[in-house]
Design a protein around this motif. Sequence first.
Motif, short mmCIF file in Angstrom:
data_model
loop_
_atom_site.label_atom_id
_atom_site.label_comp_id
_atom_site.label_asym_id
_atom_site.label_seq_id
_atom_site.Cartn_x
_atom_site.Cartn_y
_atom_site.Cartn_z
N PHE A 1 84.65 39.21 25.98
CA PHE A 1 85.77 40.11 26.25
C PHE A 1 86.31 40.69 24.95
N LEU A 2 86.44 39.86 23.93
CA LEU A 2 86.99 40.33 22.67
C LEU A 2 85.99 41.20 21.91
N VAL A 3 84.71 40.90 22.05
CA VAL A 3 83.68 41.77 21.45
C VAL A 3 83.76 43.16 22.07
N ARG A 4 83.92 43.22 23.39
CA ARG A 4 84.02 44.52 24.07
C ARG A 4 85.31 45.23 23.69
N TRP A 5 86.39 44.46 23.52
CA TRP A 5 87.65 45.07 23.08
C TRP A 5 87.48 45.74 21.72
N LEU A 6 86.90 45.05 20.78
CA LEU A 6 86.77 45.60 19.43
C LEU A 6 85.79 46.77 19.39
N ALA A 7 84.80 46.76 20.27
CA ALA A 7 83.91 47.92 20.39
C ALA A 7 84.68 49.13 20.92
N ALA A 8 85.61 48.87 21.86
CA ALA A 8 86.45 49.95 22.38
C ALA A 8 87.39 50.47 21.30
N VAL A 9 87.91 49.57 20.47
CA VAL A 9 88.75 49.99 19.34
C VAL A 9 87.96 50.92 18.43
N ALA A 10 86.72 50.54 18.13
CA ALA A 10 85.88 51.36 17.25
C ALA A 10 85.68 52.76 17.83
N GLU A 11 85.48 52.84 19.14
CA GLU A 11 85.30 54.14 19.80
C GLU A 11 86.57 54.97 19.72
N ASP A 12 87.71 54.33 19.97
CA ASP A 12 88.99 55.05 19.93
C ASP A 12 89.31 55.52 18.51
N VAL A 13 89.07 54.66 17.54
CA VAL A 13 89.34 55.03 16.15
C VAL A 13 88.42 56.18 15.72
N ASP A 14 87.17 56.12 16.15
CA ASP A 14 86.22 57.18 15.83
C ASP A 14 86.71 58.52 16.39
N ARG A 15 87.20 58.47 17.63
CA ARG A 15 87.67 59.69 18.29
C ARG A 15 88.95 60.22 17.64
N THR B 1 88.03 36.13 13.88
CA THR B 1 87.90 35.73 12.48
C THR B 1 86.83 36.55 11.78
N ALA B 2 85.68 36.72 12.44
CA ALA B 2 84.58 37.51 11.86
C ALA B 2 84.99 38.96 11.69
N ALA B 3 85.70 39.50 12.69
CA ALA B 3 86.15 40.89 12.61
C ALA B 3 87.13 41.08 11.46
N GLY B 4 88.06 40.17 11.32
CA GLY B 4 89.03 40.26 10.24
C GLY B 4 88.38 40.18 8.88
N ARG B 5 87.44 39.28 8.75
CA ARG B 5 86.72 39.13 7.48
C ARG B 5 85.97 40.42 7.13
N GLN B 6 85.36 41.03 8.14
CA GLN B 6 84.60 42.25 7.91
C GLN B 6 85.51 43.41 7.50
N LEU B 7 86.68 43.51 8.12
CA LEU B 7 87.61 44.58 7.76
C LEU B 7 88.10 44.43 6.32
N PHE C 1 85.90 49.58 11.50
CA PHE C 1 85.62 49.10 12.85
C PHE C 1 84.18 49.36 13.27
N ALA C 2 83.54 50.37 12.67
CA ALA C 2 82.11 50.55 12.90
C ALA C 2 81.34 49.36 12.33
N ALA C 3 81.77 48.89 11.17
CA ALA C 3 81.13 47.72 10.55
C ALA C 3 81.38 46.47 11.38
N VAL C 4 82.59 46.36 11.96
CA VAL C 4 82.90 45.22 12.83
C VAL C 4 81.97 45.20 14.04
N THR C 5 81.82 46.35 14.68
CA THR C 5 80.94 46.44 15.85
C THR C 5 79.51 46.07 15.50
N GLU C 6 79.07 46.52 14.34
CA GLU C 6 77.70 46.23 13.91
C GLU C 6 77.49 44.73 13.68
N VAL C 7 78.41 44.10 12.97
CA VAL C 7 78.24 42.68 12.65
C VAL C 7 78.37 41.82 13.91
#
Length: 211
Positions: free
Chosen positions: A14-28, A73-79, A53-59
């Motif tokens: 669920f959180l992976v999908r959330w952060l992918a959605a964030v990446a899409e919204d930020v891109d837009r 934690t992984a997303a925060g570290r990547q950002l 957030f593109a890097a977050v989605t990738e990792v």
Amino acid sequence: MGSDDVTETFGAGFLVRWLAAVAEDVDREADRLTELDSAIGDADHGANLKRGFAAVTEVLGKEPPTSPGAVLTAAGRQLISTVGGASGPLYGTLLRRAGKTLGEDAGVTRERLAEALDAGVAAVSQLGGAQVGDKTMLDALVPAVEGLRSSYEAARAAAEKGALATVPLQARKGRASYLGERSIGHQDPGATSSALLFAALADTARAEGAR
């Protein structure tokens, strides 16, 4: 997920999908974020978050963590490692502290996520020395987390309201504070991107039947 019960749990996916959605919204919305930042900042907020957030989605796509806490934690570290300026450390701190608060639990509730994000917001406040009313991302984050205790949609609405409420404020922290009264009349880009975070969360929850 289909009940309104606060004890309803969700996992890492669920959180992976959330952060992918964030990446899409930020891109837009990257150009809009940069436009807002050009008025009172360094004109790089949109580009920086888009890259981060593109890097977050990738990792997360390469090695999906197995617990909600590990995802954040992984997303925060990547950002923190990817995004320059102030937004990388601030958003990274928000997610990493939230992830550490969740720990290794395989499933968490909306209420538990709110508690974790509340801890993350406190860490952001400590890092930046800001509080609500200073015309920063906290003006959206603090009410959003409070709203999340009620529902995902309440969090979205509170974040958007908080971002709009920064327009008449004078910036007291960050790059915009150097402008003094000239910062009045502009919507804070950090609060605006924070609202995107919770809009994406509400959209993800709605798509999966959660409230």
